[in-house]
Design an enzyme around this catalytic site. Structure first.
Site: not given
Ligand code: TPP
Length: 327
Positions: A247, A251, A259
């Site tokens: 991306r 985030h 980072y």
């Molecule tokens: C079960 C859960 N754990 C932690 C979070 C907090 N959180 C929100 S976004 C995120 C990162 C998500 O990364 P990924 O699954 O790789 O998707 P991306 O955002 O990179 O597309 C986290 C850990 C959450 N929403 N749900």
């Protein structure tokens, strides 16, 4: 076990140009949203998919209207490809009464059952057992529909995803797992959350095919997705497609992404899915300057109209806060 790479799915020049349009629309929609966030116009959280559009286009292209998708927070483009108009999508981001949830939620938690979109929750990975439930329904009703469940490489490490994969394998469900591996789960790099290189390797342990592909190549994604979809429709069960990608933004729009290094970002920008596909189409003389100008003008017009629709839409009526509730 049959390989998902065995088949080649042909696309006409018109279809390739349609894919080009979708890539452009999703990219431009996301870019405009980024500007609108900074202007304070958008109420929702915005999780940009810039750099990852090939995954959305390659998997949704050619899906039937009654097939289901279970998108993640970054998959705004899947809503557009499944038939939500740019205006309604923009109104959703503005939390206006004309948005999908009539201003009730932020961003992409809404679903649209008539369009085969199951809204996600904030618990990442939790959409995959739901997707397995949908796929089980299709199987029990003997419908040849499929479900696509999207999740990030971060969510890939949650228990829900493991349970969904196991259940889908045991019942040979018509489910395609699409892992969008963009290397970071918020600020956590993949090597700090996984001891293996490819999420796709996990599929074998459950008893189905997994493949890791270049997620920035829309045609590679399309070929893998079509293979998986046709197997799912044919009763051959689930497949895991891991799309390696990146991306470009943080985030979310509130994350400056300190980072990671500028060099890393520059390297991935050189693998831009839109530029790569444009070059491919030009080399094959499918895309001309005139085509590009036409698509650019169409996309700009559609997004301008979407913004105007959202701007001019009413705010939700406070009384509607207690309607459409289940007790
Ligand atoms: C079960 C859960 N754990 C932690 C979070 C907090 N959180 C929100 S976004 C995120 C990162 C998500 O990364 P990924 O699954 O790789 O998707 P991306 O955002 O990179 O597309 C986290 C850990 C959450 N929403 N749900």
């Amino acid at each position: 076990m049959p390989s998902i790479k065995r088949h080649k799915f042909k696309l006409s020049n018109e279809q390739l140009l349609e894919m080009f349009y979708w890539l452009k629309l999703i990219r431009s929609f996301d870019e405009r949203l980024g500007i609108l966030v900074r202007q304070g116009r958008v109420r929702s959280g915005v999780y940009s998919s810039i750099g990852q559009e090939a995954i959305v286009v390659g998997t949704c292209f050619g899906l039937r209207p009654d097939d289901y998708i279970c998108p993640l927070h970054r998959d705004m483009g899947t809503f557009l490809m499944k038939g939500v108009s740019p205006g309604v999508m923009m109104a959703q981001m503005y939390a206006k009464a004309t948005g999908l949830s009539k201003g009730r939620d932020s961003a992409l938690h809404s679903g649209v059952s008539e369009l085969g979109i199951f809204g996600n929750t904030s618990m990442l990975g939790a959409n995959t057992p739901v997707a397995a439930g949908l796929a089980l329904t299709f199987k029990l009703e003997q419908r040849d529909n499929v479900v696509i469940a999207y999740f990030g490489e971060g969510a890939a490490n949650t228990g829900d995803v493991h349970e969904a994969m196991n259940f889908a394998a045991v019942h040979r469900l018509p489910l395609v797992f699409v892992c969008e591996n963009n290397i970071y789960a918020y600020s956590v790099p993949i090597e700090k959350s996984m001891a293996i290189e490819d999420v796709a390797d996990r599929a074998e342990a459950y008893g189905f095919d997994g493949v890791a592909i270049n997620g920035n190549d829309v045609l590679a994604v399309y070929q893998a997705a079509q293979g998986a979809i046709s197997r799912a429709r044919g009763g051959d069960g689930p497949t895991l497609i891991e799309c390696k990608t990146y991306r470009w933004r943080g985030h979310s729009e509130h994350d400056p992404a300190f980072y990671r290094t500028d060099e890393e970002l520059a390297m991935w920008k050189s693998r831009d899915p839109l530029t790569t596909f444009t070059t491919y189409l030009r080399h094959r003389s499918i895309l001309t300057d005139e085509h590009v100008a036409d698509v650019d003008a169409r996309v700009k017009r559609e997004i301008d109209e979407a913004v105007a629709f959202a701007e001019n839409s009413p705010d939700p009526d406070p009384h509607d806060g207690v309607t459409d509730l289940y007790a």
